[in-house]
Design an enzyme around this catalytic site. Sequence first.
Site, PDB file in Angstrom:
ATOM      1  N   LEU D  75     -39.538   2.358  -5.441  1.00  0.00           N
ATOM      2  CA  LEU D  75     -40.588   2.792  -6.349  1.00  0.00           C
ATOM      3  C   LEU D  75     -41.404   1.636  -6.918  1.00  0.00           C
ATOM      4  O   LEU D  75     -42.162   1.805  -7.863  1.00  0.00           O
ATOM      5  CB  LEU D  75     -39.977   3.658  -7.456  1.00  0.00           C
ATOM      6  CG  LEU D  75     -39.163   4.856  -6.915  1.00  0.00           C
ATOM      7  CD1 LEU D  75     -38.524   5.626  -8.042  1.00  0.00           C
ATOM      8  CD2 LEU D  75     -40.018   5.777  -6.061  1.00  0.00           C
ATOM      9  N   CYS D  76     -41.270   0.433  -6.339  1.00  0.00           N
ATOM     10  CA  CYS D  76     -42.087  -0.704  -6.756  1.00  0.00           C
ATOM     11  C   CYS D  76     -43.492  -0.607  -6.151  1.00  0.00           C
ATOM     12  O   CYS D  76     -43.661  -0.174  -5.020  1.00  0.00           O
ATOM     13  CB  CYS D  76     -41.447  -2.016  -6.288  1.00  0.00           C
ATOM     14  SG  CYS D  76     -40.219  -2.654  -7.424  1.00  0.00           S
ATOM     15  N   HIS D  77     -44.472  -1.058  -6.927  1.00  0.00           N
ATOM     16  CA  HIS D  77     -45.854  -1.083  -6.451  1.00  0.00           C
ATOM     17  C   HIS D  77     -46.108  -2.348  -5.613  1.00  0.00           C
ATOM     18  O   HIS D  77     -45.591  -3.408  -5.926  1.00  0.00           O
ATOM     19  CB  HIS D  77     -46.814  -1.117  -7.645  1.00  0.00           C
ATOM     20  CG  HIS D  77     -46.789   0.132  -8.459  1.00  0.00           C
ATOM     21  ND1 HIS D  77     -45.807   0.393  -9.389  1.00  0.00           N
ATOM     22  CD2 HIS D  77     -47.610   1.208  -8.479  1.00  0.00           C
ATOM     23  CE1 HIS D  77     -46.030   1.568  -9.952  1.00  0.00           C
ATOM     24  NE2 HIS D  77     -47.114   2.085  -9.426  1.00  0.00           N
ATOM     25  N   MET D 113     -39.154  -7.428 -10.861  1.00  0.00           N
ATOM     26  CA  MET D 113     -38.415  -7.082  -9.639  1.00  0.00           C
ATOM     27  C   MET D 113     -38.672  -8.108  -8.533  1.00  0.00           C
ATOM     28  O   MET D 113     -37.780  -8.405  -7.738  1.00  0.00           O
ATOM     29  CB  MET D 113     -38.778  -5.671  -9.151  1.00  0.00           C
ATOM     30  CG  MET D 113     -38.349  -4.540 -10.081  1.00  0.00           C
ATOM     31  SD  MET D 113     -36.667  -4.714 -10.786  1.00  0.00           S
ATOM     32  CE  MET D 113     -35.659  -4.757  -9.315  1.00  0.00           C
ATOM     33  N   GLU D 114     -39.887  -8.652  -8.484  1.00  0.00           N
ATOM     34  CA  GLU D 114     -40.207  -9.678  -7.482  1.00  0.00           C
ATOM     35  C   GLU D 114     -39.366 -10.934  -7.740  1.00  0.00           C
ATOM     36  O   GLU D 114     -38.880 -11.573  -6.803  1.00  0.00           O
ATOM     37  CB  GLU D 114     -41.707 -10.005  -7.533  1.00  0.00           C
ATOM     38  CG  GLU D 114     -42.602  -8.998  -6.813  1.00  0.00           C
ATOM     39  CD  GLU D 114     -42.700  -7.646  -7.530  1.00  0.00           C
ATOM     40  OE1 GLU D 114     -42.317  -7.557  -8.721  1.00  0.00           O
ATOM     41  OE2 GLU D 114     -43.167  -6.676  -6.896  1.00  0.00           O
ATOM     42  N   ASP D 128     -24.897 -16.744   3.396  1.00  0.00           N
ATOM     43  CA  ASP D 128     -24.888 -16.654   4.862  1.00  0.00           C
ATOM     44  C   ASP D 128     -24.659 -18.027   5.502  1.00  0.00           C
ATOM     45  O   ASP D 128     -23.922 -18.148   6.481  1.00  0.00           O
ATOM     46  CB  ASP D 128     -26.230 -16.084   5.347  1.00  0.00           C
ATOM     47  CG  ASP D 128     -26.305 -15.994   6.861  1.00  0.00           C
ATOM     48  OD1 ASP D 128     -25.348 -15.484   7.471  1.00  0.00           O
ATOM     49  OD2 ASP D 128     -27.328 -16.417   7.440  1.00  0.00           O
TER      50      ASP D 128
END
Lengths: 158, 158, 158, 158, 158, 158
Positions: D75-77, D113-114, D128
């Site tokens: 739901l992020c733009h 969020m970014e 990793d």
Amino acid sequence: MSKLTHLDATGAANMVDVSEKDVTTRTAIAEGSVVMLPETVALIRQGDAKKGDVLGTARLAGIMASKRTHELIPLCHPLLISKVNVDCVLDDDLPGVRVTAEVKVSSQTGVEMEALTAVSVACLTIYDMVKAADRGMRIENIRLLMKSGGRSGIYEAP
Amino acid sequence: MSKLTHLDATGAANMVDVSEKDVTTRTAIAEGSVVMLPETVALIRQGDAKKGDVLGTARLAGIMASKRTHELIPLCHPLLISKVNVDCVLDDDLPGVRVTAEVKVSSQTGVEMEALTAVSVACLTIYDMVKAADRGMRIENIRLLMKSGGRSGIYEAP
Amino acid sequence: MSKLTHLDATGAANMVDVSEKDVTTRTAIAEGSVVMLPETVALIRQGDAKKGDVLGTARLAGIMASKRTHELIPLCHPLLISKVNVDCVLDDDLPGVRVTAEVKVSSQTGVEMEALTAVSVACLTIYDMVKAADRGMRIENIRLLMKSGGRSGIYEAP
Amino acid sequence: MSKLTHLDATGAANMVDVSEKDVTTRTAIAEGSVVMLPETVALIRQGDAKKGDVLGTARLAGIMASKRTHELIPLCHPLLISKVNVDCVLDDDLPGVRVTAEVKVSSQTGVEMEALTAVSVACLTIYDMVKAADRGMRIENIRLLMKSGGRSGIYEAP
Amino acid sequence: MSKLTHLDATGAANMVDVSEKDVTTRTAIAEGSVVMLPETVALIRQGDAKKGDVLGTARLAGIMASKRTHELIPLCHPLLISKVNVDCVLDDDLPGVRVTAEVKVSSQTGVEMEALTAVSVACLTIYDMVKAADRGMRIENIRLLMKSGGRSGIYEAP
Amino acid sequence: MSKLTHLDATGAANMVDVSEKDVTTRTAIAEGSVVMLPETVALIRQGDAKKGDVLGTARLAGIMASKRTHELIPLCHPLLISKVNVDCVLDDDLPGVRVTAEVKVSSQTGVEMEALTAVSVACLTIYDMVKAADRGMRIENIRLLMKSGGRSGIYEAP
């Protein structure tokens, strides 16, 4: 007669220059359906009573796909979508699922392809999740219901 | 009654375990249509006489989208598709464009979603390229025509 | 001492050659948590009573992200994942949400990064959906629980 | 009590309409850590003396992931990020690596969020690259440190 | 004369059916160069003395791009690459940077496009990182050096 | 001497902050060539007489790739491209294909990488489609022809 705006004078496909168009708030609403057996509708409704996963999954898949429209449709422009809303409703009369998507943007170009892509991928997701139960489903009647905000004014499907 | 294989015992969506299924050659063929005004068919045909770009662009968009099916449809498995063929044919009786896609894989799971995704995105691309000329188009009758190679044998649409 | 397998003799990062390793069934399970206020847990539980969307959305985001691990982690190999399962459970003792992901593949290389990526993106999605209510959340303790099927045998977290 | 803005009145997940919000310069800073054995820190430091590849690779993976946040978080733009900065620092006290990300945008919605996605993917990349040497690593304490530019003013983690 | 395998009998582009070809180990090596001013080579070398970021960033960008070849080149098949190695070396005689990429797979089709894509994107990344210092750079001589493992045997560039 | 803008004071790669730059209309034109045997040029021309698929496919691949430049080139900013035009022309004097791409944007940063990426991927696509007929092709002379709209004024290749 109207021109095919994506073809240049020699007929070659190109991405239309929208840099001279106005930045306005543009909205588009599209719809489509997955037609299935009445038993399949019942099956989804039962699941829905518990967790709603078929319709909820389709709604999210549609939202996420609308953000990637410009990756899928070769000549679509990337856009900063400001809103996407996808609804998936069971309909015993189809019988099947009706999907509606509304997309909004402030941009130089419209969002009908984003709304239509959201509907298409939501329909494909519904198909995927119940295909084990019903091989004869059809995706039907994907079309633009409304479009506003561009130079050509408001369009409403007849 | 058939189970919805993507929902687990609690109704939560999950990606089905296919690790115990056989690796076999699997094929799927799907079709769909974009229904439009006769004038729009003529417009595409004219363009086609020069460079074929509407149908050629749609064919490529369909092929490229089928490779990304597992990114779009939340519970689809990634696959090593070995062949994709998309055909877009003008049909004056619709009137419009008929799209057919054939996908082939050697895998533990089938490719009907890949074929249906190719058809859907090819139809959306046709819509995008002629929408300036015809706002009332509809994408119709997307469905599976044939599927072979899985445990359930050959399926052919009635 | 163990070597860093992704660095070559000169210290340059590279994608390890796995072509000589055996194709075996490999499984990995990872977990992680989003720690939040008790009120935020209550808020999600309330929503869950209706449609379960916070946890359901996170589960799907985790599944979809695990399929794209090789796009995000520079030196991961593309894989044909055969199963992904993500669980998101409210836990009043944290308080918060516990996320577990299980991934399975038949391959020459393991899927711990796919399981850890599924957990990470599911946690980020939970964060995104409730961040308006709780700015102080933390994503905690993302780790590998179990790994089986490779040359080094079964690993279980102590 | 605060509302969960991503759920509509019926509890269904949707992408919030941000079209009425102001375009302002927004910044977010997030952090997180990978906790590992002291020997693993030494191993990375040694490599770093030569080419810095573990930390350099993680930094790039974090930057690249932040640009794809809207593809990962349902739901992020989509956003036109104007700056991303990722730092990865060895810390013998953890022991492990501390990751910090700063993201800047001129937009109607924020970039926490970014920043959190950049940190998460940088941590996963470190994991990793050294997992062959240390199976017991944990990704810890991913959280927002600072956020500015939105309607709610400046947030700083306590 | 050789056929263009990607065009069918009517001249339409399609994704070639590789399902009847043998699964063999296939390798491809490609190279290319970015030609620049001697001062620009010196500038990169200076940076390299510190952190090696221009060449290290290019190497990673090339590796990551090779995994996405089938998304970029319309008729390429998705592949499970088992190894990618990209080298970027300063060369005062060009003057500039020489890029070499080696890709390996066990598959029904070869990896020359994956190697060429790795080289191309590594060159573009070098260009991007030093373009502020040198506007007249050219990417030169991208070509296949070696290819082995297919029906046509080993190819080595003359 | 000019600075490498993508490296910070410590030499670490980062995504340059463009938030203080002006939003202006920016254009870039790039070119490149695929050099091949005269017979291969003839082969493409023959196909072109029918459906133009080699050059048409390359044109679309270039357009689509330019929209994904920020995914491929680690430190490029995402952009709302307003126009992309790719031309592929047979040239008997090379002999081969000349590719030109023009990209336009209204933004705080330029589009030379988008134009160069379009050219590179169009060249790779041509290579892919005729490689069965000609193993010795080379991609040559990819460079910026023109750039306008930024602080540094108009650049034209000498």
